[in-house]
Design a protein around this motif. Structure first.
Motif, PDB file in Angstrom:
ATOM      1  N   ILE A  50       5.136  12.104   7.483  1.00  0.00           N
ATOM      2  CA  ILE A  50       5.194  11.344   8.658  1.00  0.00           C
ATOM      3  C   ILE A  50       5.936  10.088   8.646  1.00  0.00           C
ATOM      4  CG2 ILE A  50       3.568  10.296  10.366  1.00  0.00           C
ATOM      5  CD1 ILE A  50       1.409  12.128   9.562  1.00  0.00           C
ATOM      6  N   TYR A  51       6.834   9.792   9.610  1.00  0.00           N
ATOM      7  CA  TYR A  51       7.421   8.370   9.500  1.00  0.00           C
ATOM      8  C   TYR A  51       8.125   8.073  10.858  1.00  0.00           C
ATOM      9  CZ  TYR A  51      11.863  10.746   9.964  1.00  0.00           C
ATOM     10  OH  TYR A  51      13.023  11.352  10.411  1.00  0.00           O
ATOM     11  N   PRO A  52       8.243   6.853  11.419  1.00  0.00           N
ATOM     12  CA  PRO A  52       7.726   5.726  10.460  1.00  0.00           C
ATOM     13  C   PRO A  52       5.863   5.339  10.470  1.00  0.00           C
ATOM     14  CG  PRO A  52       8.471   4.828  12.439  1.00  0.00           C
ATOM     15  CD  PRO A  52       8.959   6.141  12.513  1.00  0.00           C
ATOM     16  N   ASN A  53       5.595   5.006   9.694  1.00  0.00           N
ATOM     17  CA  ASN A  53       4.098   4.699   9.506  1.00  0.00           C
ATOM     18  C   ASN A  53       3.765   3.397   8.722  1.00  0.00           C
ATOM     19  OD1 ASN A  53       1.233   4.791   9.742  1.00  0.00           O
ATOM     20  ND2 ASN A  53       1.019   6.786   8.216  1.00  0.00           N
ATOM     21  N   TYR A  70       8.454   5.636   4.312  1.00  0.00           N
ATOM     22  CA  TYR A  70       7.207   5.146   3.403  1.00  0.00           C
ATOM     23  C   TYR A  70       6.051   5.919   3.932  1.00  0.00           C
ATOM     24  CZ  TYR A  70       6.714   2.311   7.663  1.00  0.00           C
ATOM     25  OH  TYR A  70       6.535   1.746   8.891  1.00  0.00           O
ATOM     26  N   SER A  71       5.143   5.920   2.979  1.00  0.00           N
ATOM     27  CA  SER A  71       3.679   6.785   3.165  1.00  0.00           C
ATOM     28  C   SER A  71       2.730   6.094   4.206  1.00  0.00           C
ATOM     29  CB  SER A  71       3.202   7.165   1.824  1.00  0.00           C
ATOM     30  OG  SER A  71       2.607   6.060   1.315  1.00  0.00           O
ATOM     31  N   SER A  72       1.626   6.769   4.374  1.00  0.00           N
ATOM     32  CA  SER A  72       0.708   6.061   4.919  1.00  0.00           C
ATOM     33  C   SER A  72       0.407   4.960   4.099  1.00  0.00           C
ATOM     34  CB  SER A  72      -0.732   7.007   5.026  1.00  0.00           C
ATOM     35  OG  SER A  72      -1.731   6.253   5.259  1.00  0.00           O
ATOM     36  N   GLY A 107       0.679  -1.343  -0.111  1.00  0.00           N
ATOM     37  CA  GLY A 107       0.055  -0.057  -0.023  1.00  0.00           C
ATOM     38  C   GLY A 107       0.964   1.414   0.027  1.00  0.00           C
ATOM     39  N   PRO A 108       1.800   1.333   0.918  1.00  0.00           N
ATOM     40  CA  PRO A 108       2.551   2.808   0.698  1.00  0.00           C
ATOM     41  C   PRO A 108       3.654   2.807  -0.359  1.00  0.00           C
ATOM     42  CG  PRO A 108       2.873   1.434   3.159  1.00  0.00           C
ATOM     43  CD  PRO A 108       2.169   0.437   2.012  1.00  0.00           C
ATOM     44  N   TYR A 109       4.100   3.971  -0.347  1.00  0.00           N
ATOM     45  CA  TYR A 109       5.052   4.521  -1.445  1.00  0.00           C
ATOM     46  C   TYR A 109       6.188   4.746  -0.851  1.00  0.00           C
ATOM     47  CZ  TYR A 109       2.664   8.904  -0.980  1.00  0.00           C
ATOM     48  OH  TYR A 109       2.257   9.952  -0.361  1.00  0.00           O
ATOM     49  N   LEU A 110       7.351   4.875  -1.473  1.00  0.00           N
ATOM     50  CA  LEU A 110       8.538   5.269  -1.062  1.00  0.00           C
ATOM     51  C   LEU A 110       8.618   6.641  -1.116  1.00  0.00           C
ATOM     52  CD1 LEU A 110      11.385   3.149  -2.841  1.00  0.00           C
ATOM     53  CD2 LEU A 110      10.979   3.073  -0.306  1.00  0.00           C
TER      54      LEU A 110
END
Length: 670
Positions: free
Chosen positions: A603-606, A586-588, A566-569
């Protein structure tokens, strides 16, 4: 007397037989037995069984291991034939083979000796080369320049119980994700953009089998104006359509016209037609080695869909580095594109005589010959010594069998001496690179990569791929001529395209799906798909100068959450070195339009099970964590917040800055 002669003959045969006893090797051992013991012809392929003995721990390989499955890298069916041109006239033959399934018909894609899975292979006999090193060194140098070259492994070969000597087991040049990484074509690819690629084309001898697609003349005077035969390698001559033939031919004709007129326009000149960096690298190896056949024979080109024409892969470098079996043409003091023999189509000399191209050729030359770099004399000599140590015992056995490597030691030394002479000559004759040494490159930064989106019920994840590129400067950027340089995905910005200061753009794999799903309009659509494993994304200007480069991976130290979950770099800081995995997060876990369309907050980490970091361009006033019922769980007034006391679940993070309120989803995992 006759009896004495017979006895002496028997003794000689006995000694010869003893000399050919082959039981073990430090190299992999390839054992091939044709069905019924038939002789291998030029064509068609005959069926056979092949076993490859390879102790992966580096210990010795024994012929007796052929019945031990734990030591067999391959044990199965093949089709095999003699290959090559003049080399197949020699006693020691080169071979082409394909790995087959048990039905003797279906291709068997397998990994051999650590090389990626495929079914087409070559057994290179190292024809005419007493060093046994020239081909292997050339392919490795091409790889070190960043270009694809056939992977290869030294081995020793037995066929039908007969020891055949030292060979190189190597990849055949073909269109494949792990070889020449271009788009596949079929007979329906006759309109734009499908007709634009991918192609593999070569100038070569026809051997009476492959028809000539077209010819191009060399430079010459009087009666000497030899032609160069262009042959379709992929699609095959029997498969290529008229539209496809006409398209790829037109690319070469456009190159000839642009090079002949020294047209360096970014819009319609040399840099708009060819990948300059690929042509420069190919020409460097050709000229550094003084390959006597290059440009006219065994010279490959490839072109991906919507991409530029590229030179390579390199192939057949046995008549090079000062050795020429048929004359004295591999001299250290000549240009092979201008030596009155096998000079190739006119565009090679025309490119060299174009000031801008020659500048980049010189710049690359002095870069790769500097201390510690692959063409540096000391580096090359060290590598030659390593190759020589690896094959020493096999060379001795090969020479006992064929008596064709008797001067091996002196040839290796002569090759080193010649290389030093060649480097000195090129240093003096390749010219200056001052005009292209200090290029002002735009501050473009790859900031987001969605390489392996989650598959959704009605959407293939590949359709949701995207790359975000930021202008990290305070001036607008003219994007004309800028392109994605490496094979795998293809995109070139249109003439006149611009990116405003401190703005960003998105390139995606499927514009319609992107618009429908995200509700945003991408800047453009690249051709093909990003690798779900690892890929090198390079943004370059029209001449191939690298503006930004990221080589991501789906394994540590890169964040692994974007690998299909689901997330992207996402780059943490635009001013950081984005070539380092440590500078990416990585994103949401959720697709979020705000995340994609702006680079205001990170926002990291998530997901998190501890400290959450918040990066924003504005001062953080307060941070509020809210559960899904709307209840405030935690408050903070700094850029970090401790979530270790929270239960696992989904929460809303409200970030108040001086001018904005950002709302982000965050996952807490225990």
């Amino acid at each position: 007397m006759k009896r004495l002669i017979v006895l002496l003959s028997l003794l000689c045969l006995s000694l010869l037989s003893s000399a050919q006893a082959f039981t073990d090797s430090n190299l992999p051992i390839v054992i091939i037995d044709t069905d019924g013991g038939v002789t291998i012809p030029d064509e068609p392929k005959v069926l056979a069984t092949m076993k490859i003995i390879w102790h992966e721990d580096g210990s010795r390989n024994y012929v007796s291991d052929q019945n031990s499955s734990e030591f067999l890298n391959y044990d199965g069916r093949i089709g095999i034939e003699i290959r090559g041109s003049s080399s197949q006239m020699l006693q020691k033959k080169p071979y082409g083979l394909e790995t087959l399934q048990a039905d003797n018909v279906t291709n068997n894609n397998v990994s051999i000796l650590g090389m990626p899975k495929e079914n087409d292979w070559v057994l290179n006999s190292l024809a005419y080369d007493q060093t046994g090193i020239r081909d292997v060194l050339s392919y490795e140098l091409s790889e070190k320049l960043g270009q694809y070259a056939p992977r290869r492994v030294y081995c020793e070969v037995m066929i039908n119980g007969d020891y055949k000597g030292l060979y190189v087991f190597m990849e055949k040049i073909k269109a494949d994700d792990n070889r020449v990484n271009i788009e596949k074509m079929d007979a329906t690819c006759n309109s734009y953009p499908e007709v634009t690629g991918g192609y593999i084309t070569k100038t070569d001898k026809t051997n009476g089998s492959d028809p000539v697609a077209w010819t191009m003349q060399s430079y010459g005077s009087g009666w000497w104006t030899p032609s160069n035969d262009f042959i379709h390698h992929y699609p095959k001559p029997e498969d290529i359509t008229n539209a496809q033939n006409n398209h790829i031919k037109s690319v070469f004709m456009n190159l000839a016209s642009a090079a002949g007129s020294h047209n360096v326009s970014i819009g319609n000149g040399i840099p708009s037609i060819i990948d300059v960096s690929a042509f420069v690298d190919f020409m460097l190896i050709a000229e550094f080695s003084s390959n006597v056949d290059v440009y006219t024979y065994s010279t490959f080109f490839h072109k991906d869909r919507l991409g530029k024409l590229r030179a390579g892969p390199v192939w057949d470098y046995n008549l090079a580095y000062g050795h020429d079996e048929f004359g004295n043409r591999s001299r250290y003091d000549v240009w092979q594109f201008d030596n009155s023999d096998n000079t190739g189509p006119k565009f090679w000399k025309d490119l060299f005589n174009t000031a801008e191209f020659k500048c980049y050729l010189a710049k690359r030359w002095f870069e790769v010959t500097s201390d510690g770099n692959p063409f540096n004399y000391n580096v090359i000599c060290s590598r030659i010594d390593e190759f020589d140590a690896l094959i020493t015992e096999a060379v001795e056995r090969d020479n006992q069998r064929w008596h064709k490597m008797q001067q091996h030691t002196s040839e290796v030394q002569a090759m080193k001496t010649w290389i030093q002479q060649r480097i000195n000559w090129l240093n003096q004759h390749i010219g200056s690179y001052s005009e292209c040494d200090d290029i002002d490159l735009p501050p473009l930064v790859i900031s987001k990569i969605h390489y392996h989106p989650l598959d959704l019920p009605e959407i293939n994840g590949n359709q949701l791929e995207f790359i975000q590129i930021n202008n990290n400067g305070d001036e607008d950027i003219d994007l004309t001529g800028i392109y994605l340089r490496e094979l795998g995905i293809t995109y070139q910005f249109p003439n006149g395209a611009r990116l405003a200061a401190l703005d960003s753009l998105v390139l995606c794999s499927d514009s319609i799906t992107y618009i429908n799903y995200y509700g945003l309009t991408p800047f453009g659509e690249y051709n093909r798909k990003l690798s779900n494993k690892s890929e090198n994304i390079v943004i370059a200007d029209a001449w191939g100068n690298v503006i930004d480069e990221v080589h991501y991976a789906d394994s540590e130290p890169w964040p692994t959450e974007p690998d299909g979950n689901g997330p992207y770099l996402q780059l943490i800081d635009l001013n950081s070195d984005n070539s380092l995995a440590e500078n990416w997060t990585y994103s949401s876990s959720f697709y979020n339009v705000e995340d994609i369309s702006a680079c205001k907050v990170v926002i990291y980490p998530n997901p998190s099970n501890g400290i959450v970091n918040i990066i924003t361009e504005e001062e953080v006033i307060s941070v509020e964590i809210v559960d899904l019922s709307g209840k405030t769980i935690k408050l903070s007034n700094c850029n970090t917040i401790d979530t270790s006391s929270l239960n696992s679940g989904i929460y809303i993070l409200k970030i108040n800055t001086l001018h904005n309120l950002f709302t982000e989803k965050i996952s807490i995992i225990k």
